[in-house]
Every structure is written in C-alpha cells, then in structure tokens.
Design a protein around this motif. Structure first.
Motif, mmCIF file in Angstrom:
data_model
loop_
_atom_site.group_PDB
_atom_site.id
_atom_site.type_symbol
_atom_site.label_atom_id
_atom_site.label_comp_id
_atom_site.label_asym_id
_atom_site.label_seq_id
_atom_site.Cartn_x
_atom_site.Cartn_y
_atom_site.Cartn_z
ATOM 1 N N CYS A 1 0.859 -1.279 -0.030
ATOM 2 C CA CYS A 1 -0.006 0.119 -0.029
ATOM 3 C C CYS A 1 0.893 1.326 -0.167
ATOM 4 N N PHE A 2 0.938 1.802 -1.205
ATOM 5 C CA PHE A 2 1.863 2.997 -1.312
ATOM 6 C C PHE A 2 1.389 4.087 -0.475
ATOM 7 N N HIS A 3 0.190 4.294 0.039
ATOM 8 C CA HIS A 3 -0.432 5.465 0.710
ATOM 9 C C HIS A 3 -0.742 5.195 2.048
ATOM 10 N N GLY A 4 -0.214 4.045 2.666
ATOM 11 C CA GLY A 4 -0.389 3.966 4.170
ATOM 12 C C GLY A 4 -1.724 3.627 4.702
ATOM 13 N N HIS A 5 -2.645 3.141 3.982
ATOM 14 C CA HIS A 5 -3.922 2.968 4.419
ATOM 15 C C HIS A 5 -4.123 1.694 5.027
ATOM 16 N N ILE A 6 -3.130 0.858 5.232
ATOM 17 C CA ILE A 6 -3.443 -0.400 6.029
ATOM 18 C C ILE A 6 -2.633 -0.537 7.231
ATOM 19 N N LEU A 7 -3.368 -0.951 8.218
ATOM 20 C CA LEU A 7 -2.788 -1.200 9.674
ATOM 21 C C LEU A 7 -2.790 -2.527 9.662
ATOM 22 N N LEU A 8 -1.888 -3.255 10.081
ATOM 23 C CA LEU A 8 -1.959 -4.723 10.735
ATOM 24 C C LEU A 8 -2.039 -4.705 11.976
ATOM 25 N N VAL A 9 -2.945 -5.277 12.522
ATOM 26 C CA VAL A 9 -3.608 -5.713 13.911
ATOM 27 C C VAL A 9 -3.535 -7.115 14.211
ATOM 28 N N PRO A 10 -2.983 -7.352 14.987
ATOM 29 C CA PRO A 10 -2.972 -9.009 15.819
ATOM 30 C C PRO A 10 -4.481 -9.222 16.391
ATOM 31 N N THR A 11 -5.204 -10.078 15.670
ATOM 32 C CA THR A 11 -6.379 -10.451 16.081
ATOM 33 C C THR A 11 -6.627 -11.909 16.357
ATOM 34 N N GLY A 12 -7.576 -12.012 17.085
ATOM 35 C CA GLY A 12 -7.782 -13.707 17.115
ATOM 36 C C GLY A 12 -7.013 -14.378 17.970
ATOM 37 N N GLU A 13 -7.291 -15.644 18.320
ATOM 38 C CA GLU A 13 -6.176 -16.551 19.019
ATOM 39 C C GLU A 13 -6.051 -17.848 18.223
#
Length: 187
Positions: A168-180
């Motif tokens: 993503c060239f524009h930085g619109h994605i954040l990775l978040v640890p989710t779930g177990e």
C-alpha cells in the motif's frame, strides 16, 4: 551503567509516538481499541498466547535465525514486526526454537490482519495493490450499488504475512494481531 527500568505510562506513550504507532492509530477510519496497544504479533508457528508465554524464555534463538530481522525480544518474549518487509513464512524461527513455543505442527499464521482506513483508494476503485499482491488471495474489493467499494479479508486464507500493508503506497493499511490460535488436533 544504568539498569533498565520498566517504562512508565508516559514513557510507553512516548515510545509509541516515536515508533509511529500513535500516528498510524490515528489514521482516518482506523480505530484501534482506545487507550490500549494491540496484543503482540507472534511468529507464524507460535503456540496459542497463554501457552506461548509459558514456553518462550526470551532466549532470542528464533530472532537470530530470522533472515529478515523481523523478530525481536521485548519484555522477555519474541515479537514479530512486519514494518519493512513481509514474513515469508520460511519457518527458520520454528527450527531454531528449543523451548517448544514455536512448533512445526502449528498453523503458519501470525494472526496479523489488515485494517483499511476509510480513505483507502481501493474503496473508490482506483487502487487494488494490496489485493493484487496478496499471495494467499485473501483480499478483495466489491463495488456496492452506490459505487463505493467494500473491502473484505478472508481470515481462512490470510496468514498474516504483511505483504498487503507493504504494497500500500499510501499507508492506508494497519496490521493488527487478532484472534487466538487454536491447537490443531495433531499436536
């Protein structure tokens, strides 16, 4: 030589500011849990969190084995950081782990999942780099009746490699640890 002291709430806030977490957390359309950092991301074949924390002794063997430098030991446990390159699931970390916190029988999933901001260009049908570059084909965009895009991530296909964020060239994605993670029946 000073001994390291645990960070105060103010010091922790300052560290998040300098590491970019606060700026990313305030992106339009991305709203992490107020007042809390997300749980830590773990290597692909980590045990479920409680078992991982009990087994990991923070020795750093897995971080030494990572050819991309994605693993660090923080507060006595290994943490995965895919800010600069994706995790290609080479599993060298699992091979190096002597404590059993990383096991070959565990699914190769970091549990990182993308969250996309409301200003994502893919929602307006002008960019799809994250979906195009996803090796698992877990991301998709669908047009709604009103011409606005709708974004989806298939959790069953996503392995949390982080390539979507990096593409993503524009930085619109954040990775978040989710779930177990769940223990497979074969372990």
């Amino acid at each position: 030589m000073k001994s390291e002291q645990p960070l105060s709430a103010e010091g922790s806030q300052r560290r998040r500011l300098f590491t970019g977490w606060v700026a990313r957390a305030r992106q339009p359309g991305i709203t992490p849990t107020p007042g809390a950092l997300p749980p830590s991301a773990r290597p692909p074949q980590a045990l479920p969190e409680a078992l991982f924390c009990a087994a990991c002794n923070g020795c750093g063997d897995c971080s030494d084995a990572c050819p991309y430098g994605l693993l660090t030991v923080q507060q006595g446990k290994v943490v995965l950081n895919v800010e600069f390159t994706e995790c290609d699931h080479c599993l060298k970390c699992t091979s190096a782990c002597q404590t059993g916190a990383l096991r070959a029988g565990m699914p190769g999933d970091t549990t990182l999942r993308p969250q996309i901001s409301a200003s994502c260009l893919g929602l307006r049908d002008s960019c799809r780099m994250c979906a195009i570059s996803c090796p698992q084909r877990a991301l998709s965009f669908n047009q709604t009746v009103h011409g606005e895009g709708q974004w989806q991530c298939d959790d069953r296909q996503c392995n949390g490699c982080g390539l979507c964020k990096l593409s993503c060239f524009h930085g619109h994605i954040l990775l978040v640890p989710t779930g177990e993670k769940r223990l497979p029946t074969s372990l």
